[in-house]
Motif scaffolding. Structure first.
Motif, PDB file in Angstrom:
ATOM      1  N   THR A  47       0.660  -1.341   0.034  1.00 22.36           N
ATOM      2  CA  THR A  47      -0.115   0.069   0.124  1.00 22.36           C
ATOM      3  C   THR A  47       0.872   1.341   0.006  1.00 22.36           C
ATOM      4  O   THR A  47       0.413   2.389   0.176  1.00 22.36           O
ATOM      5  N   ASP A  48       2.112   1.177  -0.120  1.00 18.03           N
ATOM      6  CA  ASP A  48       3.045   2.264  -0.156  1.00 18.03           C
ATOM      7  C   ASP A  48       3.520   2.645  -1.423  1.00 18.03           C
ATOM      8  O   ASP A  48       3.695   1.985  -2.474  1.00 18.03           O
ATOM      9  N   ALA A  49       3.660   4.099  -1.610  1.00 20.88           N
ATOM     10  CA  ALA A  49       4.049   4.535  -2.892  1.00 20.88           C
ATOM     11  C   ALA A  49       5.652   4.021  -2.947  1.00 20.88           C
ATOM     12  O   ALA A  49       6.391   3.717  -2.078  1.00 20.88           O
ATOM     13  N   LEU A  50       6.207   4.209  -4.025  1.00 17.11           N
ATOM     14  CA  LEU A  50       7.692   3.935  -4.711  1.00 17.11           C
ATOM     15  C   LEU A  50       8.185   5.030  -5.254  1.00 17.11           C
ATOM     16  O   LEU A  50       7.637   5.823  -5.925  1.00 17.11           O
ATOM     17  N   LYS A  51       9.668   4.953  -5.114  1.00 16.55           N
ATOM     18  CA  LYS A  51      10.284   5.607  -6.305  1.00 16.55           C
ATOM     19  C   LYS A  51      11.057   4.989  -6.953  1.00 16.55           C
ATOM     20  O   LYS A  51      11.906   3.891  -6.769  1.00 16.55           O
ATOM     21  N   LEU A  52      10.981   5.027  -8.264  1.00 16.98           N
ATOM     22  CA  LEU A  52      11.890   4.349  -9.391  1.00 16.98           C
ATOM     23  C   LEU A  52      12.950   5.110  -9.842  1.00 16.98           C
ATOM     24  O   LEU A  52      12.823   6.216 -10.322  1.00 16.98           O
ATOM     25  N   TYR A  53      14.300   4.630  -9.753  1.00 15.55           N
ATOM     26  CA  TYR A  53      15.631   5.620 -10.302  1.00 15.55           C
ATOM     27  C   TYR A  53      15.922   4.834 -11.448  1.00 15.55           C
ATOM     28  O   TYR A  53      16.353   3.666 -11.485  1.00 15.55           O
ATOM     29  N   VAL A  54      15.532   5.559 -12.514  1.00 13.79           N
ATOM     30  CA  VAL A  54      15.597   4.904 -13.949  1.00 13.79           C
ATOM     31  C   VAL A  54      17.213   5.414 -14.324  1.00 13.79           C
ATOM     32  O   VAL A  54      17.547   6.363 -14.502  1.00 13.79           O
ATOM     33  N   PRO A  55      17.811   4.331 -14.795  1.00 10.75           N
ATOM     34  CA  PRO A  55      19.232   4.575 -15.448  1.00 10.75           C
ATOM     35  C   PRO A  55      19.081   5.314 -16.556  1.00 10.75           C
ATOM     36  O   PRO A  55      18.603   4.576 -17.653  1.00 10.75           O
ATOM     37  N   VAL A  56      19.765   6.376 -16.935  1.00 12.79           N
ATOM     38  CA  VAL A  56      19.872   6.985 -18.325  1.00 12.79           C
ATOM     39  C   VAL A  56      21.277   7.110 -18.677  1.00 12.79           C
ATOM     40  O   VAL A  56      22.264   6.989 -17.920  1.00 12.79           O
ATOM     41  N   SER A  57      21.523   7.197 -19.893  1.00  3.35           N
ATOM     42  CA  SER A  57      22.963   7.329 -20.493  1.00  3.35           C
ATOM     43  C   SER A  57      23.715   8.431 -20.063  1.00  3.35           C
ATOM     44  O   SER A  57      24.804   8.426 -19.889  1.00  3.35           O
ATOM     45  N   PHE A  58      22.940   9.661 -19.830  1.00  5.07           N
ATOM     46  CA  PHE A  58      23.633  10.622 -19.502  1.00  5.07           C
ATOM     47  C   PHE A  58      23.540  11.441 -18.243  1.00  5.07           C
ATOM     48  O   PHE A  58      21.953  11.672 -18.284  1.00  5.07           O
ATOM     49  N   GLY A  59      24.065  11.455 -17.294  1.00 10.24           N
ATOM     50  CA  GLY A  59      23.429  12.302 -16.071  1.00 10.24           C
ATOM     51  C   GLY A  59      23.056  11.299 -14.947  1.00 10.24           C
ATOM     52  O   GLY A  59      23.189   9.769 -15.051  1.00 10.24           O
ATOM     53  N   LYS A  60      22.421  11.693 -13.803  1.00  4.48           N
ATOM     54  CA  LYS A  60      21.984  10.901 -12.785  1.00  4.48           C
ATOM     55  C   LYS A  60      20.548  10.345 -13.209  1.00  4.48           C
ATOM     56  O   LYS A  60      19.824  10.728 -13.943  1.00  4.48           O
ATOM     57  N   PRO A  61      20.295   9.073 -12.509  1.00  7.13           N
ATOM     58  CA  PRO A  61      19.185   8.597 -12.739  1.00  7.13           C
ATOM     59  C   PRO A  61      17.832   9.467 -12.643  1.00  7.13           C
ATOM     60  O   PRO A  61      17.758  10.381 -11.750  1.00  7.13           O
ATOM     61  N   LEU A  62      16.922   9.305 -13.629  1.00  5.93           N
ATOM     62  CA  LEU A  62      15.645   9.876 -13.534  1.00  5.93           C
ATOM     63  C   LEU A  62      14.516   9.096 -12.354  1.00  5.93           C
ATOM     64  O   LEU A  62      14.719   8.132 -12.317  1.00  5.93           O
ATOM     65  N   VAL A  63      13.805  10.211 -11.757  1.00  6.05           N
ATOM     66  CA  VAL A  63      12.963   9.549 -10.539  1.00  6.05           C
ATOM     67  C   VAL A  63      11.535   9.459 -11.227  1.00  6.05           C
ATOM     68  O   VAL A  63      11.062  10.513 -11.716  1.00  6.05           O
ATOM     69  N   LEU A  64      10.874   8.124 -11.214  1.00  7.83           N
ATOM     70  CA  LEU A  64       9.358   8.267 -11.355  1.00  7.83           C
ATOM     71  C   LEU A  64       8.913   7.929  -9.927  1.00  7.83           C
ATOM     72  O   LEU A  64       9.072   6.952  -9.299  1.00  7.83           O
TER      73      LEU A  64
END
Length: 175
Positions: A140-157
């Motif tokens: 029942t809790d929200a999550l954060k996904l750290y998506v690995p991208v080619s350039f820079g720090k991971p994007l957060v969803l």
């Protein structure tokens, strides 16, 4: 002179009413709700329906992503769970074979391996193995996904709790 004053008062009244109406619509009617996943069915083969969860979520930069959770290998005793992330083409390029990091509300970090480690269908598409991970997630809790991208720090969803609950329901209730 009296007519000019009435016209001026009417204009003030009109603009005040318009401002109040606009503020009311902004606060009440036009507010953005949380993203809700949508269980969808598709024909896997003639007469065989399968379900997946699909939602559109914006990242921290305001770009929309399609987030799909689905079962893979229905004929196997263990059904693999996959999470597919699709960004708008040309905007984001995912880093393969980097894993997806998943953070719970309590700060627990989990890792999902890259299913497209060697052959991604497009640079803006990622798919991650969630079979072992989903059982460790709170229902029942929200999550954060750290998506690995080619350039820079991971994007957060940011995945809302309603979507996580639906993922759990897809896994436990629908075969």
């Amino acid at each position: 002179m009296n007519m000019c004053r009435k016209k001026q008062k009417f204009q003030q009244y009109f603009w005040r009413c318009a401002l109040i109406g606009f503020l009311t619509l902004t606060v009440c009617g036009w507010s953005v709700e949380e993203a809700h996943a949508l269980l969808r069915q598709h024909h896997d083969s003639p007469g065989v329906l399968r379900y997946h969860s699909q939602v559109s979520i914006k990242d921290e930069n305001g770009y929309a992503w399609q987030v799909l959770l689905f079962k893979q290998n229905y004929k196997s005793a263990v059904k693999d769970l996959r999470l597919r992330l699709v960004a708008f083409p040309g905007v984001v390029e995912l880093a393969h074979p980097q894993p997806l990091l998943i953070e719970t509300v309590e700060g627990k970090l989990l890792t999902a391996s890259d299913a497209y480690a060697l052959t991604a269908p497009a640079p803006n598409v990622g798919e991650y193995e969630l079979t072992d991970v989903l059982a460790k997630l709170p229902t029942t809790d929200a999550l954060k996904l750290y998506v690995p991208v080619s350039f820079g720090k991971p994007l957060v969803l940011n995945i809302p709790n309603t979507v996580v609950t639906e993922w759990q329901w897809l896994v436990t209730e629908i075969d």
